[in-house]
Design a protein around this motif. Structure first.
Motif, PDB file in Angstrom:
ATOM      1  N   GLY A  81       0.829  -1.197   0.000  1.00  0.00           N
ATOM      2  CA  GLY A  81       0.000   0.000   0.000  1.00  0.00           C
ATOM      3  C   GLY A  81       0.858   1.239   0.000  1.00  0.00           C
ATOM      4  O   GLY A  81       2.091   1.171  -0.064  1.00  0.00           O
ATOM      5  N   THR A  82       0.176   2.389   0.065  1.00  0.00           N
ATOM      6  CA  THR A  82       0.885   3.661   0.128  1.00  0.00           C
ATOM      7  C   THR A  82       0.803   4.203   1.549  1.00  0.00           C
ATOM      8  O   THR A  82      -0.131   3.900   2.279  1.00  0.00           O
ATOM      9  CB  THR A  82       0.269   4.708  -0.824  1.00  0.00           C
ATOM     10  OG1 THR A  82      -1.024   5.088  -0.327  1.00  0.00           O
ATOM     11  CG2 THR A  82       0.115   4.170  -2.225  1.00  0.00           C
ATOM     12  N   GLU A  83       1.790   4.980   1.931  1.00  0.00           N
ATOM     13  CA  GLU A  83       1.720   5.707   3.194  1.00  0.00           C
ATOM     14  C   GLU A  83       1.856   7.197   2.879  1.00  0.00           C
ATOM     15  O   GLU A  83       2.663   7.596   2.043  1.00  0.00           O
ATOM     16  CB  GLU A  83       2.807   5.225   4.164  1.00  0.00           C
ATOM     17  CG  GLU A  83       2.588   3.755   4.503  1.00  0.00           C
ATOM     18  CD  GLU A  83       3.338   3.267   5.729  1.00  0.00           C
ATOM     19  OE1 GLU A  83       3.638   4.094   6.614  1.00  0.00           O
ATOM     20  OE2 GLU A  83       3.621   2.062   5.791  1.00  0.00           O
ATOM     21  N   ALA A  84       1.043   7.980   3.566  1.00  0.00           N
ATOM     22  CA  ALA A  84       0.941   9.397   3.244  1.00  0.00           C
ATOM     23  C   ALA A  84       2.231  10.140   3.576  1.00  0.00           C
ATOM     24  O   ALA A  84       2.867   9.908   4.594  1.00  0.00           O
ATOM     25  CB  ALA A  84      -0.220  10.015   4.020  1.00  0.00           C
ATOM     26  N   SER A  85       2.574  11.070   2.705  1.00  0.00           N
ATOM     27  CA  SER A  85       3.690  11.967   2.974  1.00  0.00           C
ATOM     28  C   SER A  85       3.253  13.098   3.900  1.00  0.00           C
ATOM     29  O   SER A  85       2.093  13.498   3.897  1.00  0.00           O
ATOM     30  CB  SER A  85       4.211  12.563   1.666  1.00  0.00           C
ATOM     31  OG  SER A  85       5.135  13.601   1.951  1.00  0.00           O
ATOM     32  N   HIS A  86       4.211  13.613   4.676  1.00  0.00           N
ATOM     33  CA  HIS A  86       3.940  14.791   5.507  1.00  0.00           C
ATOM     34  C   HIS A  86       3.936  16.061   4.675  1.00  0.00           C
ATOM     35  O   HIS A  86       3.583  17.124   5.160  1.00  0.00           O
ATOM     36  CB  HIS A  86       4.972  14.905   6.630  1.00  0.00           C
ATOM     37  CG  HIS A  86       6.394  14.925   6.128  1.00  0.00           C
ATOM     38  ND1 HIS A  86       6.985  13.830   5.539  1.00  0.00           N
ATOM     39  CD2 HIS A  86       7.332  15.899   6.119  1.00  0.00           C
ATOM     40  CE1 HIS A  86       8.244  14.134   5.200  1.00  0.00           C
ATOM     41  NE2 HIS A  86       8.466  15.384   5.531  1.00  0.00           N
ATOM     42  N   MET A  87       4.363  15.943   3.410  1.00  0.00           N
ATOM     43  CA  MET A  87       4.344  17.084   2.497  1.00  0.00           C
ATOM     44  C   MET A  87       3.880  16.595   1.121  1.00  0.00           C
ATOM     45  O   MET A  87       4.700  16.367   0.241  1.00  0.00           O
ATOM     46  CB  MET A  87       5.743  17.722   2.406  1.00  0.00           C
ATOM     47  CG  MET A  87       6.244  18.280   3.727  1.00  0.00           C
ATOM     48  SD  MET A  87       7.909  19.001   3.629  1.00  0.00           S
ATOM     49  CE  MET A  87       7.515  20.620   2.944  1.00  0.00           C
ATOM     50  N   HIS A  88       2.575  16.447   0.977  1.00  0.00           N
ATOM     51  CA  HIS A  88       2.046  16.021  -0.326  1.00  0.00           C
ATOM     52  C   HIS A  88       2.563  16.950  -1.423  1.00  0.00           C
ATOM     53  O   HIS A  88       2.825  16.536  -2.535  1.00  0.00           O
ATOM     54  CB  HIS A  88       0.518  16.108  -0.345  1.00  0.00           C
ATOM     55  CG  HIS A  88      -0.187  15.146   0.558  1.00  0.00           C
ATOM     56  ND1 HIS A  88       0.095  13.799   0.611  1.00  0.00           N
ATOM     57  CD2 HIS A  88      -1.211  15.337   1.438  1.00  0.00           C
ATOM     58  CE1 HIS A  88      -0.723  13.204   1.477  1.00  0.00           C
ATOM     59  NE2 HIS A  88      -1.523  14.125   1.990  1.00  0.00           N
ATOM     60  N   ASN A  89       2.631  18.230  -1.061  1.00  0.00           N
ATOM     61  CA  ASN A  89       3.105  19.255  -1.988  1.00  0.00           C
ATOM     62  C   ASN A  89       4.098  20.136  -1.253  1.00  0.00           C
ATOM     63  O   ASN A  89       4.168  20.104  -0.026  1.00  0.00           O
ATOM     64  CB  ASN A  89       1.925  20.100  -2.486  1.00  0.00           C
ATOM     65  CG  ASN A  89       0.860  19.226  -3.107  1.00  0.00           C
ATOM     66  OD1 ASN A  89       1.065  18.650  -4.166  1.00  0.00           O
ATOM     67  ND2 ASN A  89      -0.252  19.090  -2.403  1.00  0.00           N
ATOM     68  N   GLN A  90       4.821  20.910  -2.025  1.00  0.00           N
ATOM     69  CA  GLN A  90       5.855  21.748  -1.426  1.00  0.00           C
ATOM     70  C   GLN A  90       5.263  22.727  -0.404  1.00  0.00           C
ATOM     71  O   GLN A  90       5.896  23.080   0.570  1.00  0.00           O
ATOM     72  CB  GLN A  90       6.572  22.521  -2.532  1.00  0.00           C
ATOM     73  CG  GLN A  90       7.926  23.016  -2.105  1.00  0.00           C
ATOM     74  CD  GLN A  90       8.845  23.242  -3.291  1.00  0.00           C
ATOM     75  OE1 GLN A  90       8.415  23.223  -4.445  1.00  0.00           O
ATOM     76  NE2 GLN A  90      10.114  23.440  -3.014  1.00  0.00           N
TER      77      GLN A  90
END
Ligand code: 147
Length: 654
Positions: A81-90
């Protein structure tokens, strides 16, 4: 019972700290992530969740893990699966996503001395600046990683002891040096770098480059097969099996784990071994099912299984704290005369001694990789002789396990009668597929909780309007395989938003997906009904959404998933029904006019027919021959871009 002739005298193993010493022990650990391996754990009922966490982390209870390694989510598929980034965008930054923060806190709560290790498997797209290389801008990437480490400290009071580079992918020497400097500049000089979570190749770079050498604490190799390279040993750096195991956790998996825990040191001088994974908490048909120390795939029932690797871990972790020292080869560390191995460790004042012996046979201790060359093990009796600081020891505690294969009885982590030494000597009989810990440490304990609830099939109905969530959490049960779902408050309502806006810097080798997908359910189902409302924001919106049934696969191969996919494209006034996620097998298509705003899309498959509706109006009814026959339900989007899902309703066969 066998008689010993004069030619068959037990061989003597000597335990002596006066003949030189070995390396310092740095701990046994496990990984949550790489990826989404704890997805289903977080939704367990509180009681069972706490029990599971005790088996994993509580000292003198079960596995009593000493290192906990987590993925720094990167919005991309990283195995299950995927795990969310703390910075989807800059321009985005958030530290309330996913379950790793929660798990880190639970681990630390149970064992304040546990060491924490973080590692990215991949990165959000903006890190690549239009390339697939996360190191094009070393400062930007280091900043991204150190922000995560800083937030761990400021928001959760969690100190990261170790940080890695990029799981099993290339490393960049300028990046490693930049990361070291940025860690130091921002007050994290105690956060040590493990490099490079691949094989041993970085050893030659370390031997040529003093700055790199001083930036790296230990060389972390994956699946070393118990051997390290000569150049790696020559660097003088600690050597770690920074990811290992990944084996189905039946008795043979337990045998694999017990053997490598000893032999990674005996053969390879590795002083830390870390299991992928911590706990198998993902849907069973995803890749590498049950490759964890234990298993928990049923948040709906609370059922879980404490598998043999938990007790194999306890044989070392409960009796050897980080910082103890291995004895020298031949003086407490080595191979047993008739097969198997032993390691011995002592505390800094050399008044404690722990000896771990394993006699795993070849066929009962194979790991997933690499191939294990054939060898034999026979039952044997050994004489143990204590020397040096250890001559004062009169008796040792005995902890015993036997895998219980070939008709023998399984015994896991049983306290046996003490072993007494006379004239510093004792005899010990060893059978096959056993682990024996001899120790002066008295605190060992086999923890237990009442039997968990019995297993139950996946619930017939899952309904979720996402109103009960803490913001930024991932929806229960829905397991993102591409893209990321996050509960957000949009226009006063809680929705599950697909948040990834551009193709990430992938970990999966062939991954070229532009679609997103989250799966749910019971993979054996043929008939089901998936319904969800959606609304596509006008800024950064996706081009279309889908609901799907009979989705046959996830993991790195998600883009090739077969099933029945009902796509709606509001801008194109079109719908498409296809037999696969990638839409290479179109089943039917048609026109549809949708005002902007919220709409409900549903797909029912039953008795060989797929029926699709938008806002309660039937758009098609087609025969479903030719695609997969069973699988999960799913929701997703046509492209990266926002879609806000709500009023999710998933029903099994009626
Ligand atoms: C590892 C990954 O780091 C984990 O996230 C997980 O995917 C694990 C599953 O076994 O594998 O990656 C590897 C994948 C393939 C090989 C080695 C490691 N291989 O084929 O040698």
């Amino acid at each position: 019972v066998r008689a010993y002739s004069i030619h068959d005298q037990p061989e003597t193993l000597v335990f002596d700290d006066t003949q030189g010493l070995g390396r310092e022990f740095e701990g046994i650990g496990a990984i949550s992530g790489g990826g989404a391996t704890s997805k289903l754990l977080v939704n367990y009922p509180e009681k069972q969740r706490n029990e599971i966490l005790d088996y994993l982390f509580k000292p003198n209870f079960g596995a009593s893990l000493q290192i906990f390694k987590v993925e720094i989510g990167g919005d991309m598929q990283s195995t299950d699966g995927t795990e969310a980034s703390h910075m989807h965008n800059q321009w985005d930054e958030n530290y309330s996503r996913g379950y790793e923060w929660w798990l880190l806190q639970e681990a630390k709560k149970r064992n304040p001395n546990i060491k924490l290790y973080c590692l990215p498997w991949g990165f959000p797209g903006w890190i690549g600046q239009g390339t697939t290389n996360p190191f094009v801008n070393p400062k930007q990437t280091a900043d991204y990683v150190v922000r995560w480490i800083s937030a761990a400290k400021t928001q959760y009071n969690l100190t990261m002891d170790f940080v890695g580079i990029w799981n099993e992918r290339m490393y960049s020497i300028p990046y490693i040096k930049t990361l070291r400097k940025m860690l130091d500049d921002r007050g994290f000089h105690k956060t040590l770098i493990i490099a490079a979570d691949k094989k041993w190749e970085i050893a030659t770079d370390i031997s040529k480059d003093e700055d790199l050498a001083s930036a790296v604490h230990a060389i972390g190799c994956h699946y070393p097969g118990t051997y390290s390279s000569a150049p790696a040993k020559k660097t003088g750096k600690p050597l770690w099996a920074s990811e290992d195991y990944s084996t189905f956790n039946n008795e043979v998996g337990g045998g694999c784990w017990a053997r490598i825990l000893n032999q990674n040191y005996v053969n390879g001088e590795m002083t830390s071994t870390i299991s992928w994974n911590l706990i198998g908490s993902y849907y069973p048909q995803l890749p590498f099912f049950r490759d964890g120390l234990m298993t928990a795939t049923q948040p709906w029932s609370g059922h879980y299984v404490v598998n043999t690797p938990i007790w194999m871990t306890a044989h070392t972790t409960q009796f050897v704290p980080i910082g103890w020292q291995y004895l020298a080869q031949g003086y407490g560390v080595g191979k047993l005369p008739k097969g198997g191995s032993y390691v011995s460790l002592s505390n800094p004042s050399f008044d404690q001694l722990t000896i771990v012996i394993e006699t795993m046979t070849h066929n009962h201790s194979k790991c997933i990789r690499p191939n294990l060359p054939y060898y034999t093990v026979q039952p044997q009796t050994v004489k143990l002789k204590l020397q040096g600081s250890f001559i004062k020891i009169e008796k040792m505690n005995v902890w015993y396990s036997k895998l219980g294969l070939d008709g023998s009885t399984q015994q896991m982590f049983i306290k046996k009668q003490d072993l007494f030494f006379q004239n510093n000597e004792a005899e010990l009989k060893l059978g096959l597929d056993e682990v024996i810990t001899l120790t002066t440490v008295d605190s060992g304990r086999k923890g237990s909780h009442p039997d968990p609830p019995v297993a139950q099939p996946f619930p017939q109905v899952v309904a979720d309007n996402f109103s009960g969530y803490v913001e930024h959490q991932e929806p229960n049960y829905l397991a993102p395989q591409i893209g990321s779902l996050e509960v957000q408050e949009i226009n006063g309502e809680r929705v599950a938003r697909q948040t990834v806006l551009e193709r990430p810097v992938y970990w999966c080798k062939a991954e070229k997906a532009e679609k997103t997908i989250s799966i749910i359910g019971n993979h054996s189902w043929t008939d089901m009904n998936v319904s969800v409302s959606f609304s596509i924001p006008s800024v950064n919106g996706t081009t279309g959404v889908f609901v799907a049934t009979r989705v046959d696969r996830g993991g790195c191969d998600s883009l090739h998933a077969k099933g029945i996919f009902f796509y709606v494209f509001p801008q194109d006034d079109q719908f498409i029904v296809s037999g696969d996620l990638a839409r290479t097998h179109i089943m039917t298509k048609g026109k549809i006019r949708l005002e902007s705003g919220k709409h409900t899309i549903s797909l029912e498959v039953s008795e060989g027919k797929a029926v699709g509706q938008v806002d309660q109006t039937q758009l098609f009814s087609v025969a479903v021959a030719g695609s997969s026959t069973n699988g999960w339900g799913a929701i997703g989007t046509d492209t990266f871009g926002y879609a806000d899902f709500d009023d999710f309703l998933f029903k099994g066969p009626q």
